[in-house]
Structure formats: structure tokens, C-alpha cells
Design a protein around this motif. Sequence first.
Motif, PDB file in Angstrom:
ATOM      1  N   MET A  53     -25.197  39.908 -89.264  1.00 59.74           N
ATOM      2  CA  MET A  53     -26.351  40.719 -89.630  1.00 59.74           C
ATOM      3  C   MET A  53     -26.834  40.611 -91.152  1.00 59.74           C
ATOM      4  SD  MET A  53     -25.660  44.185 -87.330  1.00 59.74           S
ATOM      5  CE  MET A  53     -25.484  43.976 -85.558  1.00 59.74           C
ATOM      6  N   HIS A  54     -25.565  40.813 -92.014  1.00 59.99           N
ATOM      7  CA  HIS A  54     -25.801  40.839 -93.422  1.00 59.99           C
ATOM      8  C   HIS A  54     -26.414  39.568 -93.934  1.00 59.99           C
ATOM      9  CE1 HIS A  54     -24.295  44.753 -94.745  1.00 59.99           C
ATOM     10  NE2 HIS A  54     -23.001  44.472 -94.190  1.00 59.99           N
ATOM     11  N   ASN A  55     -26.040  38.311 -93.366  1.00 59.13           N
ATOM     12  CA  ASN A  55     -26.312  37.163 -93.944  1.00 59.13           C
ATOM     13  C   ASN A  55     -27.586  36.984 -93.998  1.00 59.13           C
ATOM     14  OD1 ASN A  55     -23.708  36.330 -93.985  1.00 59.13           O
ATOM     15  ND2 ASN A  55     -23.629  35.365 -91.999  1.00 59.13           N
ATOM     16  N   ASP A  56     -28.677  37.655 -93.245  1.00 58.97           N
ATOM     17  CA  ASP A  56     -30.081  37.352 -93.275  1.00 58.97           C
ATOM     18  C   ASP A  56     -30.744  38.512 -92.776  1.00 58.97           C
ATOM     19  OD1 ASP A  56     -32.612  36.464 -93.764  1.00 58.97           O
ATOM     20  OD2 ASP A  56     -32.566  34.627 -92.761  1.00 58.97           O
ATOM     21  N   LEU A  57     -30.845  39.679 -93.302  1.00 59.36           N
ATOM     22  CA  LEU A  57     -31.426  40.879 -92.905  1.00 59.36           C
ATOM     23  C   LEU A  57     -33.019  40.506 -92.595  1.00 59.36           C
ATOM     24  CD1 LEU A  57     -29.548  43.528 -94.986  1.00 59.36           C
ATOM     25  CD2 LEU A  57     -29.400  43.137 -92.448  1.00 59.36           C
ATOM     26  N   ALA A 111     -30.317  50.027 -89.446  1.00 58.47           N
ATOM     27  CA  ALA A 111     -29.494  50.804 -90.450  1.00 58.47           C
ATOM     28  C   ALA A 111     -29.343  50.091 -91.733  1.00 58.47           C
ATOM     29  CB  ALA A 111     -28.425  51.868 -90.116  1.00 58.47           C
ATOM     30  N   LEU A 112     -28.549  48.788 -91.374  1.00 60.09           N
ATOM     31  CA  LEU A 112     -28.485  48.009 -92.534  1.00 60.09           C
ATOM     32  C   LEU A 112     -29.558  47.484 -93.350  1.00 60.09           C
ATOM     33  CD1 LEU A 112     -25.487  45.327 -91.192  1.00 60.09           C
ATOM     34  CD2 LEU A 112     -25.473  47.438 -92.447  1.00 60.09           C
ATOM     35  N   ALA A 140     -32.569  48.096 -98.383  1.00 58.13           N
ATOM     36  CA  ALA A 140     -33.646  48.439 -99.027  1.00 58.13           C
ATOM     37  C   ALA A 140     -33.454  49.431-100.214  1.00 58.13           C
ATOM     38  CB  ALA A 140     -34.814  48.806 -98.089  1.00 58.13           C
ATOM     39  N   LYS A 141     -32.622  50.202 -99.874  1.00 53.66           N
ATOM     40  CA  LYS A 141     -32.205  51.297-100.832  1.00 53.66           C
ATOM     41  C   LYS A 141     -31.708  50.611-101.982  1.00 53.66           C
ATOM     42  CE  LYS A 141     -29.860  54.954 -99.335  1.00 53.66           C
ATOM     43  NZ  LYS A 141     -28.954  55.727 -98.607  1.00 53.66           N
ATOM     44  N   GLN A 142     -30.760  49.561-101.810  1.00 59.47           N
ATOM     45  CA  GLN A 142     -30.128  48.845-102.944  1.00 59.47           C
ATOM     46  C   GLN A 142     -31.249  48.105-103.694  1.00 59.47           C
ATOM     47  OE1 GLN A 142     -27.704  45.722-101.814  1.00 59.47           O
ATOM     48  NE2 GLN A 142     -26.291  45.949-103.461  1.00 59.47           N
ATOM     49  N   VAL A 165     -36.220  42.642 -95.788  1.00 56.50           N
ATOM     50  CA  VAL A 165     -35.173  43.262 -95.127  1.00 56.50           C
ATOM     51  C   VAL A 165     -35.801  43.235 -93.397  1.00 56.50           C
ATOM     52  CG1 VAL A 165     -34.492  44.614 -96.811  1.00 56.50           C
ATOM     53  CG2 VAL A 165     -36.209  45.710 -95.526  1.00 56.50           C
ATOM     54  N   GLY A 166     -36.823  42.560 -93.083  1.00 56.36           N
ATOM     55  CA  GLY A 166     -37.123  42.146 -91.787  1.00 56.36           C
ATOM     56  C   GLY A 166     -38.269  42.953 -91.222  1.00 56.36           C
TER      57      GLY A 166
END
Length: 261
Positions: free
Chosen positions: A16-20, A58-59, A64-66, A82-83
Motif C-alpha cells: 500500500m505504501h509503495n504507491d498510494l 487511512a494511509l 496527505a497530512k504529511q 494519494v489516490g
Amino acid sequence: MSHTVEKVAERVIELMHNDLSRQLTIDEMARTAMFSKFHFSRIFQRATGVTPARFLSALRLQRAKQLLVSTSMTVADISIQVGYTSVGTFSSRFSRSVGLSPTTYRRLGGFTPQVPVMDHALPESATGSVSGAIRASSSHEPALIFAGLFPDRIPEGRPVRCAIMREPGRLHLDRVPEGEWYLLAHSVAGNDPEGSLAEPYPACVGSVGPLTVRRGIVTRSRDLQLSPTRSVDPPVLLALLDVRRAAVHEQSRRELAGAAA
């Protein structure tokens, strides 16, 4: 939780982290986990407490927050990154989950001066109480602790009731609406008012639930143990407290109380 179950979840979370921005399907996740879709979903939920789709969502908001506080990217560009295919949908979902709009979150540097709660129940409403304790390991750094009751295992939106604690200990929440709630807590390091802002991520997290609240009854919760955040813990989407402001406010309150005594 078995080591194998956690490893399976970690492998998919890394995917999931690899490409949101990618529209990842449950079939692709299951292939990565090397299980059938049905079995994979059960394993993932056992490890994280939420479905794969909820965790991925949630990820995306966590990322996005970051980006909002660490880059000058526009909100529209971040939403794509972020998709999200619609900036309106992204902004609405972000505001609902984080408690602040993307632009306000950026302006405040990733923190909020206070955590909004759901409208307080009316005196005649059916409410009960939740009583328990927040525990932490001996290595736990001094930090503000946020504890709140939420509908599920992801801390997002407005809690039905919440409390801010200066240290681990007993917790009692009154006027809790009837229903099933999860008690979720996180601590934020860096409560020195002279220090720099903490990273916009919790240092430790913990959860208990679901807790069934009935009218006029005190629901006893087992102790909630705060532990260092792991990759399988659902992200805390609720905007974190600005610990410097909270510390200054607490210091001022104590000085006024001392002067009045």
C-alpha cells in the motif's frame, strides 16, 4: 496475535505504501499475501482491527497530512498523489476524518489547539459512563495522552467523549451515549513548551473494545496499554494536539489557581 499473521499484514501494508496513488484492488492484496481474498481479509482484520480498504484509506489521509505540512504542493496535487480523482471528495473526506480542512491543517502546521467532540448529550438522553485506566511501559516518555471513544478502531472524526491526560492513570468518561464504542488512546511526545513541535504522529497508541454502554451504568474497561506505534496500527487521522500550546495553557492555569488560593 501470531507472528505469521502480523507479517502477512505488514507485507500488504508495505505494498500500500509503495504507491498510494494506485487504485489497489483486494485481489492484488490477496496475491501479495498469498491467500484467498476471503482468508486474507480475515487475517488482515485480525492483525489491524480494520478491513484492508479502511486501512488503505487511512494511509492515504495520513500521507496527505504529511505532505500538507512538509511540502508546498497544492491541495489538488496532494489529492491526486494519494489516490483521489476529485479534490472535492478528498477535501470533504479529509475534513471529516481529521477535524480540519486541508488548508486549515496546513496553516496550523499539522496540529490543532483543541480536539472537537460530538455534540454533548442532552440531560435526558440515554447515557452511561466508561471507567478504566491508561497504562504505559516504564520506558514511556513523559507526554500528553489523548483518550477518546470512537465508533471503530480508527481515531477519526469527532469522539463521542474524550479526555486529555498529563500522565498514565485512571480514566472516567461521563455522559457517554448508549451504544458500542472503542476506547482509543495515543500519546504525543514533546510537551516541553520551549521545545520544538513534535512530529505530527503519535509516539504510542493503544485500544480497547468494543465497549457496550448502557443507560445509567458504568462500563468497566480493561486497562488500555500504550505501546510504541507499529506498522499494523491504523493511523491516527484525528489532528493531534499542539503540545506546546497545551503545556503553556496548563502552566498558566496552575499559576492562576495558585494566585487565587
